[in-house]
Enzyme design. Structure first.
Site, PDB file in Angstrom:
ATOM      1  CG  ASP A 247      85.153  46.796  47.968  1.00 45.87           C
ATOM      2  OD1 ASP A 247      86.373  46.812  47.067  1.00 45.87           O
ATOM      3  OD2 ASP A 247      84.617  47.508  48.781  1.00 45.87           O
ATOM      4  CD  GLU A 248      86.652  50.508  44.615  1.00 47.49           C
ATOM      5  OE1 GLU A 248      86.824  51.393  44.058  1.00 47.49           O
ATOM      6  OE2 GLU A 248      87.631  50.139  45.543  1.00 47.49           O
TER       7      GLU A 248
ATOM      8  CG  ASP B 160      83.564  51.611  46.934  1.00 45.34           C
ATOM      9  OD1 ASP B 160      83.529  50.342  47.518  1.00 45.34           O
ATOM     10  OD2 ASP B 160      84.026  52.453  47.433  1.00 45.34           O
TER      11      ASP B 160
HETATM   12 MG   LIG Z   1      84.283  49.419  49.252  1.00 47.50          MG
END
Ligand SMILES: [Mg+2]
Lengths: 395, 82
Positions: free
Chosen positions: A105-106, A10
């Site tokens: 974003d993960e 993350d």
């Molecule tokens: Mg994040």
């Protein structure tokens, strides 16, 4: 499904961090990424420096400015974040092909069978920092659920490994909201029943959870025990986006051909622009018409040559429209179908510093992210709507 | 403070190891050099790639330059004054 090793990676304060990387003056400063329009939007992301002031995603920008008068307020720039997202994906793919793009974003990485996942994670963090300047928090666990919870335990720039035998001990004291899928509403319902932590949840018999929560009861029962067999959805398993379009619903019935033509131009302009932005071409056009008091009618045709040209889209849609004998409409939609990529040369030279090796391979994943987060693009003013009705966009 | 500019500029660029890099730019009759590239990224307008560079000339200003592959034109997008 034994001995799985899953990483959840993350990126920390992703949007705000990208702004700090691309503008070194913002480094170490409280950065607030704002939705547009800047003064009437909501906060999209806040850097770690801004968070102690109480600035959070989802809050009106005006409120954030009151909390943080000296903050750096920057407009959201989705294409820029997607660029960094793609760079991250290409780094993950160097480590393993088993990558699931969970959000912009993960990701989940499946490192089952890899000798030393901790060492791999340390190396991954180093490589990401070196190549992008971003920091990530990584959780390692025997499944996606535990990996995701673990990455959240130490932020930013953290690394947490939860071995299968430690799962119950680690999860036990955590509040149930930490479980992905348990939103504030479910958490409140659980709290009303005296269930606050994972260990509280683990005490409840399956039959009771089923009685309270229906088929989600079973998921909760297993989540409380750290059991999750959700498979990875790998990048190449993502379904291609085959059609894309927009519909407009009218406030008042539309009666004239001229008005329909104006709507067709409006939607076509938007579609053409989107297709060009996404390097896509439509191999066909589908028109959807909703007559007043009747069911929606669709008509479609293949094009001689695939296109992203709004004039071709509009002309074709209008031809389809004229084939029907429509009198009063309550809505109209146009879709590009049989979508293909317009990137012809897959082996072009990488001339620019930001070219990402393997970017083509990531196209479907990027398309999915774009679809989820929007393009962040400005649609050119092509509003030819006549004033006798106003449409409300739907897309 | 961020100032939006959006004006075409003249840029002298080089290719280093096959990669494009702005070296000098001229804006409103002033020449800015040497340029230190802080970051670079890209997006698309239609089928055309736009390449962005954030460059520093000194310790107080950051310039965001954009190279548009449609017309090979450079643009000064914005300036960040510290
Ligand atoms: Mg994040």
């Amino acid at each position: 499904m034994t001995d799985r090793v899953i990483l959840h990676v993350d990126a920390d304060a992703f949007f705000a961090s990208v702004e700090q990387i691309t503008n070194p003056f913002l480094k170490g400063k409280p950065v607030v990424v704002c939705g547009l329009p800047l003064e009437h939007g909501v906060v999209t992301a806040a850097s770690y420096e801004a968070r102690p002031y109480g600035v959070k995603a989802g809050m009106p920008v005006a409120q954030a400015r009151k909390l943080l008068p000296d903050g750096y307020f920057v407009p959201v720039n989705i294409p820029k974040y997607l660029f960094f997202s793609t760079r991250l994906l290409s780094i993950y793919l160097q480590m393993t092909p088993r990558v699931e793009a969970y959000s912009v974003d993960e990701v989940f990485l499946d490192l089952s069978g890899v000798a030393d996942p901790w060492k791999q994670a340390v190396e991954l963090k180093r490589q990401i920092a070196q190549e992008t300047g971003l920091t990530v928090s990584i959780g390692i666990g025997p499944n996606k659920l535990i990996a995701k919870i673990a990455s959240d335990l130490d932020k930013p720039d953290g690394l947490t490994m939860v071995l299968p035998e430690q799962a119950l001990q680690v999860l036990g004291p955590l509040p149930v909201e930490r479980c992905p899928g348990i939103g504030p509403k479910t958490a409140a319902n659980l709290k009303a029943l005296g269930i606050v932590t994972f260990s509280d949840l683990a005490q409840v018999p399956l039959a009771k959870l089923r009685w309270w929560f229906g088929k989600n009861g079973e998921k909760l029962y297993w989540a409380a025990r750290g059991v999750d067999e959700t498979p990875m959805v790998l990048l190449d398993q993502l379904p291609p986006l085959k059609s894309k379009g927009h519909e407009i619903t009218f406030d008042q019935p539309m009666r004239s051909v001229e008005a329909a033509q104006a709507v067709i131009w409006e939607i076509s302009g938007r579609l053409g622009f989107e297709f060009r932005s996404q390097q896509r071409l439509a191999g066909g056009i589908r028109l959807k018409v909703k007559p007043v008091g009747g069911k929606a009618v669709t008509r479609q045709t293949r094009l001689l040559a695939a296109t992203a040209d709004e004039r071709v889209i509009a002309k074709t849609a209008f031809q389809l429209f004229r084939q029907g004998n429509f009198t009063e409409l309550r809505g109209l939609g146009i879709y590009g179908i049989y979508l293909v990529s317009s990137v012809k040369d897959q082996n072009q030279l990488h001339l620019f510093p930001e070219d990402i090796p393997g970017e083509e391979r990531l196209q479907t994943a990027i398309d999915h992210l774009k679809q989820k987060y929007g393009e962040g693009i400005v649609v050119p003013a092509l509003n030819l709507l006549s004033s006798d009705f106003k449409g409300s966009g739907k897309g | 403070m961020i100032e939006e500019i959006g004006e075409d500029v003249k840029v002298l660029a080089s290719f280093v190891n096959g990669k494009l890099q702005p070296v000098i730019f001229k804006w409103r009759n002033r020449t800015y050099q040497p340029l230190t590239i802080a970051s670079s990224w890209s997006d698309y307008e239609g089928q055309f790639k736009r390449v962005y560079f954030s460059v520093l000339t000194d310790q107080s200003n950051l310039y965001e330059l954009c190279f548009h592959t449609r017309n090979f034109q450079w643009c000064l997008v914005r300036i960040h004054h510290d």
